[in-house]
Design a protein around this motif. Sequence first.
Motif, mmCIF file in Angstrom:
data_model
loop_
_atom_site.group_PDB
_atom_site.id
_atom_site.type_symbol
_atom_site.label_atom_id
_atom_site.label_comp_id
_atom_site.label_asym_id
_atom_site.label_seq_id
_atom_site.Cartn_x
_atom_site.Cartn_y
_atom_site.Cartn_z
ATOM 1 N N TRP A 341 0.918 -1.263 0.163
ATOM 2 C CA TRP A 341 0.071 -0.007 0.004
ATOM 3 C C TRP A 341 1.036 1.236 0.060
ATOM 4 O O TRP A 341 1.527 1.856 0.950
ATOM 5 C CB TRP A 341 -0.780 0.079 1.316
ATOM 6 C CG TRP A 341 -2.099 0.824 1.124
ATOM 7 C CD1 TRP A 341 -2.158 2.114 1.899
ATOM 8 C CD2 TRP A 341 -3.253 0.800 0.329
ATOM 9 N NE1 TRP A 341 -3.450 2.707 1.338
ATOM 10 C CE2 TRP A 341 -4.046 1.882 0.495
ATOM 11 C CE3 TRP A 341 -3.595 -0.226 -0.612
ATOM 12 C CZ2 TRP A 341 -5.483 1.982 -0.158
ATOM 13 C CZ3 TRP A 341 -4.986 -0.040 -1.056
ATOM 14 C CH2 TRP A 341 -5.675 0.939 -0.801
ATOM 15 N N LEU A 342 1.368 1.581 -1.224
ATOM 16 C CA LEU A 342 2.174 2.582 -1.331
ATOM 17 C C LEU A 342 2.108 3.973 -1.626
ATOM 18 O O LEU A 342 2.794 4.823 -1.632
ATOM 19 C CB LEU A 342 3.230 2.056 -2.568
ATOM 20 C CG LEU A 342 3.530 0.779 -2.319
ATOM 21 C CD1 LEU A 342 4.525 0.528 -3.624
ATOM 22 C CD2 LEU A 342 4.428 0.509 -1.173
ATOM 23 N N LYS A 343 0.641 4.391 -1.724
ATOM 24 C CA LYS A 343 0.297 5.763 -1.860
ATOM 25 C C LYS A 343 -0.883 5.882 -0.601
ATOM 26 O O LYS A 343 -2.017 6.115 -0.867
ATOM 27 C CB LYS A 343 -0.422 5.767 -3.180
ATOM 28 C CG LYS A 343 0.725 5.710 -4.280
ATOM 29 C CD LYS A 343 -0.120 5.859 -5.650
ATOM 30 C CE LYS A 343 0.886 5.932 -6.954
ATOM 31 N NZ LYS A 343 0.123 5.917 -8.317
ATOM 32 N N VAL A 382 -7.648 -3.434 8.183
ATOM 33 C CA VAL A 382 -6.384 -2.983 8.514
ATOM 34 C C VAL A 382 -6.284 -1.439 8.746
ATOM 35 O O VAL A 382 -6.776 -0.756 7.715
ATOM 36 C CB VAL A 382 -5.479 -3.187 7.051
ATOM 37 C CG1 VAL A 382 -4.190 -2.961 7.394
ATOM 38 C CG2 VAL A 382 -5.454 -4.700 6.860
ATOM 39 N N ASP A 383 -5.968 -1.127 9.955
ATOM 40 C CA ASP A 383 -5.752 0.262 10.273
ATOM 41 C C ASP A 383 -4.655 0.768 9.976
ATOM 42 O O ASP A 383 -3.456 0.669 10.356
ATOM 43 C CB ASP A 383 -5.951 0.235 11.704
ATOM 44 C CG ASP A 383 -5.806 1.547 12.501
ATOM 45 O OD1 ASP A 383 -5.743 2.499 11.736
ATOM 46 O OD2 ASP A 383 -6.146 1.738 13.815
ATOM 47 N N VAL A 384 -4.635 1.583 8.985
ATOM 48 C CA VAL A 384 -3.576 2.233 8.256
ATOM 49 C C VAL A 384 -3.224 3.655 8.933
ATOM 50 O O VAL A 384 -4.338 4.505 8.571
ATOM 51 C CB VAL A 384 -3.483 2.277 6.584
ATOM 52 C CG1 VAL A 384 -2.010 2.996 6.057
ATOM 53 C CG2 VAL A 384 -3.805 0.997 6.122
ATOM 54 N N ILE A 390 2.741 0.696 3.342
ATOM 55 C CA ILE A 390 2.818 -0.377 3.924
ATOM 56 C C ILE A 390 3.434 -1.241 2.987
ATOM 57 O O ILE A 390 2.978 -1.318 1.897
ATOM 58 C CB ILE A 390 1.301 -1.043 4.204
ATOM 59 C CG1 ILE A 390 0.773 -0.387 5.431
ATOM 60 C CG2 ILE A 390 1.414 -2.649 4.532
ATOM 61 C CD1 ILE A 390 -0.633 -0.860 5.580
ATOM 62 N N HIS A 391 4.434 -2.004 3.352
ATOM 63 C CA HIS A 391 5.001 -2.935 2.274
ATOM 64 C C HIS A 391 4.695 -4.627 2.580
ATOM 65 O O HIS A 391 4.876 -4.824 3.780
ATOM 66 C CB HIS A 391 6.703 -2.769 2.295
ATOM 67 C CG HIS A 391 7.033 -1.181 1.756
ATOM 68 N ND1 HIS A 391 7.073 -0.024 2.702
ATOM 69 C CD2 HIS A 391 7.199 -0.863 0.521
ATOM 70 C CE1 HIS A 391 7.459 0.737 2.117
ATOM 71 N NE2 HIS A 391 7.654 0.500 0.800
ATOM 72 N N SER A 392 4.763 -5.176 1.685
ATOM 73 C CA SER A 392 4.608 -6.471 1.825
ATOM 74 C C SER A 392 5.629 -7.183 2.921
ATOM 75 O O SER A 392 6.469 -6.959 2.944
ATOM 76 C CB SER A 392 4.693 -7.634 0.785
ATOM 77 O OG SER A 392 4.324 -8.863 0.693
ATOM 78 N N GLY A 393 5.170 -7.810 3.926
ATOM 79 C CA GLY A 393 5.889 -8.182 5.106
ATOM 80 C C GLY A 393 5.867 -7.457 6.514
ATOM 81 O O GLY A 393 6.241 -7.848 7.308
#
Length: 404
Positions: A341-343, A382-384, A390-393
């Motif tokens: 989730w990069l943006k 998912v609480d962002v 967010i990056h995978s992992g």
Amino acid sequence: MTEKKTMLSVAEALDFLLSSINGKTLIRDIETIPTQDAYNRILAVPQFSQLNVPPMDNTHMDGYAVRAADCVSGQARLRVAQRIPAGQTGQYLHPGTAARIFTGAMIPDGADAVVMQEQCQADGDHVVIQHCPQAGEWIRRQGEDIRAGAEILPAGTRLRGQELGLAASVGLAQLPVLRRPKVAVFFTGDELTMPGEALKPGAIYNSNRFTLTGLLQHLGCNMTDFGIVPDTLSATRDTLRQAAQEHDLIITSGGVSVGEEDHIRPAVEAEGRLNMWQIAVKPGKPLVFGEVGQAFFLGLPGNPVSSYITFQLFVRPFLLRLQGVTKVMPQTFSMRADFDWLKPDRRNEFLRARVNVQGGLDVFPNQSSGVLTSTVWGDGLVDVPPSQAIHSGDLVRFIPFSAF
């Protein structure tokens, strides 16, 4: 002042909502009902046990009650002097004898251990104990679960099946509970149509009515549904006045933005008091909180996912606190993100996600506030935090739908 500066964070908005409930507005009306009917109700008064649980020493399982000192050989042959089913009282156990005993039965005086039947060999009116038990083995002691006089349920407990079972285990046939919250709901939007009716051009079916009334039923509210209200200021004000008369909370869906056809905010200002109306949350943002007469008011966004999420984040804890519940926040878990989730948005985002077979989280590909499918597909949110990629992992905070 810019919109960005005037928006409250999710935590600030929730704190504001909960702090608005004080002793004068907290529901305090108590009714005593049968324990069997108290599921999902809120306990009004702490409950104490008048007895020990278990009330006497008893056996964990089927077997033989013995004196441990008689069985040190590992092959002791003892006369079976008595048989003790559950619900009956045995006689004093003399040295050199055993008692056939069944799960839950009272341990006879003189016995200090139970040997499970799988470690015994029946031999006529005798039994061979093929085990060297320790004193206390397989015995449930009097009061090891609950001691007489102990508090078993504090006030403010939301009663689930396990709480009802606990109350029943100490003999409580009735429980004092708070009356159910009285909640009025109505929906604004001339485009709204009920399922079963033909859709006119530009119309949509009113899914929010079913989502929100279902969520209120789950919380055990007494609900009045005023239905779909015409998109006019006068109709909105009239409905607000009616709803405020005998309800603790009024909830609406739609009409909370700033368009010419959005009448909730001016109607609340005209009939009562407006306290806040924009939250830094996505999906969501427009959220009206205020008071109309003696009732609280919460106006939710009209987009179906926004309405669902703002209910769970704000309305649910508000209703629980209104009834005196102290633990109002859902349980969360730290889980692995199997997505990027990069943006990120500058607002606090809540992504619909589900648990995959690897134990990580996948997100629904379309996170639009109008895609109600995502709430059925997903297992939770998912609480962002604001502006956080967010990056995978990465480990993320996950709120399962089952926690609501």
